[in-house]
Write a protein that holds these residues in place. Structure first.
Motif, mmCIF file in Angstrom:
data_model
loop_
_atom_site.group_PDB
_atom_site.id
_atom_site.type_symbol
_atom_site.label_atom_id
_atom_site.label_comp_id
_atom_site.label_asym_id
_atom_site.label_seq_id
_atom_site.Cartn_x
_atom_site.Cartn_y
_atom_site.Cartn_z
ATOM 1 N N GLU A 183 2.458 -7.228 -1.291
ATOM 2 C CA GLU A 183 3.437 -7.623 -0.278
ATOM 3 C C GLU A 183 4.508 -8.556 -0.846
ATOM 4 N N ARG B 188 7.899 -3.595 -3.847
ATOM 5 C CA ARG B 188 6.986 -3.129 -2.789
ATOM 6 C C ARG B 188 7.649 -2.067 -1.908
ATOM 7 N N GLU C 251 6.624 1.364 0.901
ATOM 8 C CA GLU C 251 6.670 1.074 2.333
ATOM 9 C C GLU C 251 7.068 2.311 3.132
ATOM 10 N N HIS D 11 6.227 -1.169 6.315
ATOM 11 C CA HIS D 11 4.806 -1.482 6.140
ATOM 12 C C HIS D 11 4.185 -0.613 5.054
ATOM 13 N N SER E 37 -2.298 0.551 -0.008
ATOM 14 C CA SER E 37 -2.291 -0.724 -0.738
ATOM 15 C C SER E 37 -3.575 -0.917 -1.536
#
Length: 193
Positions: free
Chosen positions: A21, A26, A30, A35, A41
């Motif tokens: 995160e 990142r 996503e 997210h 993850s």
């Protein structure tokens, strides 16, 4: 957690991680709402800058990695895909058909300070964001295969590495020199404190 660069190896590099995160890349993993699913993850390890630097230098010391014109010198089997007119689905199908197990952990070192360990499944899932506008090298700790992406829409995959003792000796010397240099720098920084 240990964080001395001199202690980082291919075997323990996953210990030198940061939360996904907080990683600057990142966004590549996503969804549209920003997210990252827990399932995904769990299959992506973001390396800290020391580990990424170690892996960047290690990758650079291996003559068979990232060298499309000379892949035939290093691998028995070569396959290529010109993806200029290929759809994302066709690229994913080609990657799937390379036969790498979905759970195989692979290395992707994007920059000297940004690197990841991820499963092959994640490479396929996020291929449209990983292989975009820059050269990319994906490999695993066996060094028996390598996937190169050249930013002009060319994938080149080599497998079944040819072990050339002269080339391997050069690689080992570069790796040893790199490790010794990192140890020296670490000792110098400790002495300066």
């Amino acid at each position: 957690m240990k964080n001395k660069a001199s202690e980082i190896t291919l075997d323990n590099v996953a210990q030198f991680s940061v939360p996904l995160e907080s990683h600057p890349l990142r966004w590549k993993f996503e969804d549209e709402s920003g997210h990252i699913s827990e399932e995904f993850s769990d299959q992506i390890i973001a390396l800290n800058s020391e580990a990424a630097k170690f892996m960047w230098q290690f990758e650079g010391s291996q003559l068979q990695l990232g060298n499309i014109p000379k892949m035939a010198h290093h691998y028995k089997k070569i396959s290529q895909l010109n993806c200029a007119s290929a759809s994302n689905t066709e690229v994913k199908k080609w990657l799937f058909n390379l036969g790498i197990p979905f759970d195989q952990k692979v290395f992707w070192i994007d920059q000297p300070q940004c690197g990841f360990i991820l499963t092959w499944k994640m490479v396929i899932k996020f291929s449209d964001d990983i292989f975009f506008a820059e050269d990319v090298v994906i490999w695993d700790r066996t060094l028996n295969w390598c996937l190169n992406y050249f930013h002009h829409d060319l994938f080149c995959f080599g497998k079944d590495r040819i072990h050339n003792s002269e080339v391997r000796a050069q690689e080992m010397k570069k790796t040893k020199d790199m490790i010794n240099d990192m140890i020296r720098k670490n000792q110098e920084s400790q002495n300066n404190k």
